[in-house]
Design a protein around this motif. Structure first.
Motif, PDB file in Angstrom:
ATOM      1  N   THR A 136       0.799  -1.223   0.000  1.00 53.03           N
ATOM      2  CA  THR A 136       0.000   0.000   0.000  1.00 53.03           C
ATOM      3  C   THR A 136       0.832   1.273   0.000  1.00 53.03           C
ATOM      4  N   ASP A 188      -0.191  -4.469  -6.373  1.00 49.67           N
ATOM      5  CA  ASP A 188      -0.860  -3.269  -5.868  1.00 49.67           C
ATOM      6  C   ASP A 188       0.121  -2.103  -5.806  1.00 49.67           C
ATOM      7  N   HIS A 192      -0.234   1.472  -7.962  1.00 50.97           N
ATOM      8  CA  HIS A 192      -0.152   2.852  -7.479  1.00 50.97           C
ATOM      9  C   HIS A 192       0.749   3.675  -8.399  1.00 50.97           C
ATOM     10  N   CYS A 193       1.896   3.100  -8.735  1.00 47.61           N
ATOM     11  CA  CYS A 193       2.838   3.806  -9.597  1.00 47.61           C
ATOM     12  C   CYS A 193       2.276   3.987 -11.009  1.00 47.61           C
ATOM     13  N   SER A 241       7.007  -0.134  -2.880  1.00 43.15           N
ATOM     14  CA  SER A 241       5.756   0.203  -2.209  1.00 43.15           C
ATOM     15  C   SER A 241       5.798   1.639  -1.685  1.00 43.15           C
ATOM     16  N   GLY A 244       5.353   4.015  -4.461  1.00 44.99           N
ATOM     17  CA  GLY A 244       3.939   4.043  -4.814  1.00 44.99           C
ATOM     18  C   GLY A 244       3.139   4.919  -3.877  1.00 44.99           C
ATOM     19  N   CYS A 247       3.513   8.462  -4.805  1.00 46.53           N
ATOM     20  CA  CYS A 247       2.697   8.778  -5.981  1.00 46.53           C
ATOM     21  C   CYS A 247       1.249   9.094  -5.600  1.00 46.53           C
ATOM     22  N   LEU A 248       0.767   8.465  -4.546  1.00 49.67           N
ATOM     23  CA  LEU A 248      -0.630   8.660  -4.153  1.00 49.67           C
ATOM     24  C   LEU A 248      -0.910  10.082  -3.679  1.00 49.67           C
ATOM     25  N   ASN A 252      -2.353  10.638  -7.021  1.00 51.85           N
ATOM     26  CA  ASN A 252      -3.365   9.648  -6.640  1.00 51.85           C
ATOM     27  C   ASN A 252      -3.600   8.623  -7.754  1.00 51.85           C
ATOM     28  N   THR A 253      -4.445   7.655  -7.450  1.00 50.81           N
ATOM     29  CA  THR A 253      -4.764   6.595  -8.389  1.00 50.81           C
ATOM     30  C   THR A 253      -5.926   7.030  -9.279  1.00 50.81           C
ATOM     31  N   HIS A 257      -8.143   1.652  -9.150  1.00 50.27           N
ATOM     32  CA  HIS A 257      -8.526   1.551  -7.742  1.00 50.27           C
ATOM     33  C   HIS A 257     -10.017   1.750  -7.552  1.00 50.27           C
ATOM     34  N   ASN A 275      -6.865  -5.196  -6.536  1.00 53.39           N
ATOM     35  CA  ASN A 275      -6.160  -4.366  -7.517  1.00 53.39           C
ATOM     36  C   ASN A 275      -5.395  -5.194  -8.529  1.00 53.39           C
TER      37      ASN A 275
END
Length: 373
Positions: A136, A188, A192-193, A241, A244, A247-248, A252-253, A257, A275
């Motif tokens: 996550t 997952d 995200h990336c 992770s 990622g 990046c959120l 964001n995704t 997601h 995911n």
């Protein structure tokens, strides 16, 4: 140039990474009088590795995909204990709950008061985040997700007050993660990336983190699945992770997601697995809108680059399946009758769907669920 868009990047005040780094939590916590460790039963045994001083209380019943009721239980425990220090030890669900408990345990604000961005007034306790999975990236950011028990919708809370004072990436804490979970959480992290990389809100700076994260997944995920005690591979996946998670924050995704959320709340699939199942289909759907970046993703995963969306779906599906992920929704209890309702639910998550590089209708969403069935 996406650099024309101003962004704000929040990261933990201190980051420790490397085998055995969990012991630095105790050093950081010197002076703490009452430390509350939020965790889940499967990883509660790692608490001793932290070397915590003072009075320590362990709350080990944080569930996967926590809802407002689970948060309320944790808040009650914290209000009784009045911790000056809080540790989130576990996966993304645990770390999200730790963020919220660190800010809300005195009852001055309720969950309903803080849903959305920048509504939390302050933090009450010091906060350390110690992930035990590589997926996550929750330790890296300032968001938390909690399910509304009445509607099964995800509630997103965002605040710089939830930024960790310390994040620790110790690959040894992930040695015991089973291969199938390692694979799903790793995909997952990659999602995200990839979703940030291909987003309408993509940013050149965040693209750099996304590229590094995707490259690490391509290099290390299979090794981590095949040998859970491969320290280099586990380290690489924890860093992927973390990237990622970065990046959120400012990007964001997107649709991936949004489509995964009903699978978590309705089918009760783990977030990483949901995911992973969706990932190949959304990547392929978006490929015509982001052909160059899709090619970069394929190349980083060691897959033959193709402009054909069907082949993008097939090759990335095969990549995920080869890691031992069960990619068919029908094998997880889904029924055809549920797909239309899930499609409407996912399509309504505009905070994510509006980031997608290609407009996706309700019918498009249902077709993706059908393809994943």
């Amino acid at each position: 140039m996406s650099m024309d868009r101003a962004i704000t990047l929040h990261q933990p005040a201190r980051l420790e990474i490397g085998a055995g780094s969990a012991a630095t939590v105790g050093q950081w916590a010197i002076g703490a009088e009452r430390t509350l460790v939020l965790t889940s039963g499967s990883v509660a045994g790692h608490v001793d590795r932290l070397g915590l001083p003072g009075q320590v209380r362990v709350f080990d019943t944080v569930p996967p995909e926590p809802d407002d009721k689970a948060l309320a239980t944790a808040l009650t425990a914290a209000a009784e204990f009045k911790p000056d220090t809080i540790i989130g030890l576990g996966g993304g669900s645990v770390m999200d709950i730790a963020k919220l408990v660190a800010c809300l345990w005195d009852g001055a604000q309720a969950l309903i008061d803080v849903v959305g961005p920048d509504k939390i007034m302050r933090r009450l306790s010091r906060l350390a985040q110690v992930p035990t999975t590589a997926g996550t990236g929750s330790e890296a950011g300032i968001r938390a997700l909690v399910t509304n028990s009445a509607t099964s919708a995800k509630m997103a809370i965002e605040s710089p007050h939830m930024r960790a004072d310390l994040a620790v990436l110790d690959p040894e804490l992930t040695y015991s993660v089973p291969p199938a979970v390692t694979a799903a959480t790793g995909v997952d992290a990659m999602a995200h990336c990839v979703e940030a990389f291909t987003s309408l809100r993509a940013h050149d700076m965040i693209d750099g983190y996304a590229r590094m994260g995707i490259g690490l997944v391509g290099r290390y995920l299979r090794r981590a699945v095949e040998n859970g005690r491969d320290t280099e591979a586990r380290n690489g996946m924890m860093l992927a992770s973390y990237y990622g998670g970065i990046c959120l924050g400012p990007v964001n995704t997107a649709a991936g997601h949004a489509l995964a959320y009903p699978l978590g709340t309705r089918l009760h699939l783990p977030h990483g697995l949901a995911n992973a199942i969706i990932f190949p289909h959304v990547l392929a759907f978006n490929a015509p809108a982001r052909p160059e970046k899709t090619a970069e993703v394929m190349s980083a995963l060691g897959l033959e680059v193709t402009p054909d969306s069907d082949q993008v779906a097939k090759r990335t599906y095969d990549f995920c399946a080869s890691l031992g992920i069960e990619m068919q929704l029908s094998r997880h209890g889904a029924t055809h009758d549920s797909l239309a309702g899930w499609a409407k639910e996912a399509h309504a998550i505009r905070r994510l769907m509006d980031n997608n590089p290609r407009d996706m209708s309700v019918d498009d969403v249902r077709n993706i669920f059908a393809a994943a069935f």
